[in-house]
Design a protein around this motif. Structure first.
Motif, PDB file in Angstrom:
ATOM      1  N   ASP A  35       0.851  -1.199   0.000  1.00  0.00           N
ATOM      2  CA  ASP A  35       0.000   0.000   0.000  1.00  0.00           C
ATOM      3  C   ASP A  35       0.883   1.244   0.000  1.00  0.00           C
ATOM      4  O   ASP A  35       1.923   1.272   0.654  1.00  0.00           O
ATOM      5  N   GLN A  87       0.538   1.376 -11.166  1.00  0.00           N
ATOM      6  CA  GLN A  87      -0.195   0.108 -11.407  1.00  0.00           C
ATOM      7  C   GLN A  87      -1.192  -0.272 -10.311  1.00  0.00           C
ATOM      8  O   GLN A  87      -1.923  -1.232 -10.438  1.00  0.00           O
ATOM      9  N   LYS A  88      -1.168   0.437  -9.209  1.00  0.00           N
ATOM     10  CA  LYS A  88      -2.089   0.120  -8.126  1.00  0.00           C
ATOM     11  C   LYS A  88      -2.606   1.452  -7.590  1.00  0.00           C
ATOM     12  O   LYS A  88      -1.883   2.447  -7.637  1.00  0.00           O
TER      13      LYS A  88
END
Ligand code: NAD
Ligand code: ZN
Length: 355
Positions: A35, A87-88
């Motif tokens: 995260d 990408q996240k």
């Protein structure tokens, strides 16, 4: 009559040193090892002590933002692409700076979950999906952007906000220490945005007890800051900004903001100074407010630019008049339902020529 169902910021911390709690706030959002958090920080802090206090972890993204010009849809889309390259989705987007940076953070948090570019969402309630968790941390006070449901952007066709419930910050951190050392002119112009919010809200036809309660207190705080130079001015101004924002959020701004939008879009004046230039010619609209404003100018020895519009070509003035006239809800707040009879090209042209 349909009443507005107003979404307010659900969580806030106020106090000197509150910035130190950002680490804890973000820990609640960070759940998996990969995260990450995005920090959008006004470049002005690049050489300041605050830089080393940002609670950055390994994978976080720190993006310095340039607010020389007010935020644009292009700038938002570029920043969003930079974040998407990871990408996240980030678990939080943090804006640290003035109204410009706070609006950029709100807009990027929205654009990460809404496709197609920010210009598409300029307007009211066009946003489809909830934003990524986003946090606002003001380092200059006055706009009320920390409290509002809009992120104001200059787009291909107009300057207009992304107005939606999803725009509202999930969390704000109001730490009065962070606004220390703002250059005096900027402190004045941005603070006057708040003063003007109060005057426009309190004299408007949309006023109700809710917005009056916030507006009166914010106005009182502004007077303590700009007339009395109270020793706790930073705390007071930070609170005034929030409360002024709450006041206009449930009523509306007025003539000054309508005229200031024209100055901003056509001549590039920033919001705070644009408001000051416009307010100074509005004694017929806000007689007591304008008198008090001039006293504040005097106390703080602020010299407003002169003859900004006097010699401009007619077509430039006409463009500004068109923009100002287009701000229907603002004029309705000034005059009521039949505002169109009052807001003539001639009246607006005369006002602009005096700026
Ligand atoms: P800003 O964010 O444009 O910043 C003004 C200047 O102050 C910049 O040069 C900035 O680098 C500097 N600055 C910021 N913090 C500082 C610090 N701690 N020390 C030294 N310098 C510092 O200013 P603003 O007046 O807060 O914001 C104006 C913007 O806010 C406009 O784009 C306007 O459209 C927008 N706005 C938004 C709302 C809303 O509800 N979303 C309301 C009003 C205005
Ligand atoms: Zn304003």
């Amino acid at each position: 009559m349909k009443f507005r169902n107003f979404k307010a910021v659900p969580k806030m911390i106020f106090g000197r040193g509150a910035f130190n709690q950002l680490h804890d706030i973000l820990s609640e959002e960070r759940k998996q090892d990969d995260d990450f958090v995005v920090f959008l920080v006004d470049k002005v802090h690049q050489d300041k002590a605050l830089k080393d206090r940002i609670p950055l972890r390994g994978q976080d993204q720190l993006l310095w933002v340039d607010v020389t010009d007010e935020p644009t849809t292009v700038q938002v889309d570029t920043l969003t692409e930079q974040v998407k390259a990871k990408q996240k989705l980030p678990v939080s987007v943090i804006g640290i700076g003035g109204g410009s940076t706070l609006d950029l953070a709100k807009a990027v948090a929205l654009m990460l979950t809404n496709e197609g570019g920010s210009a598409k969402y300029q307007g009211w309630d066009l946003i489809q999906n909830p934003a990524v968790h986003h946090v606002g941390i003001p380092t200059i006070s006055g706009t009320g952007a920390e409290a509002s449901r809009t992120a104001v952007l200059c787009g291909p066709e107009r300057k207009l906000g992304l107005n939606s419930d999803h725009t509202v910050f999930d969390q704000i951190v109001m730490d009065p220490e962070l606004i220390q050392g703002v250059p005096k002119d900027q402190w004045f112009y941005t603070g006057m945005d708040c003063y003007i919010h109060c005057i426009e809200s309190l004299t408007g036809t949309f006023l109700n007890e809710y917005s009056q309660a916030f507006g009166e207190k914010a106005l009182d705080l502004c007077r303590q800051v700009y007339l009395d130079s109270h020793p706790d001015s930073d705390d007071k101004l930070m609170m005034a900004s929030y409360m002024g924002g709450m006041s206009i959020a449930y009523s509306q701004v007025g003539a000054c903001h309508a005229i200031s939008y024209g100055l901003s879009y056509v001549l590039g004046y920033h919001h705070g100074i644009g408001n000051c230039l416009a307010f100074n010619v509005l004694e017929d609209f806000y007689p007591e407010g304008v008198m008090e404003f001039r006293k504040m100018l005097d106390i703080h020895q602020i010299e407003l630019p002169q003859n900004v519009c006097a010699d401009l070509p007619d077509e430039t003035i006409a463009k500004m008049v068109k923009i100002a006239k287009g701000m229907a809800p603002l004029w309705e707040n000034v005059y009521g339902e039949h505002w169109q009879e009052q807001v003539t090209d001639d009246m607006l042209t005369r006002l602009y020529r005096r700026i």
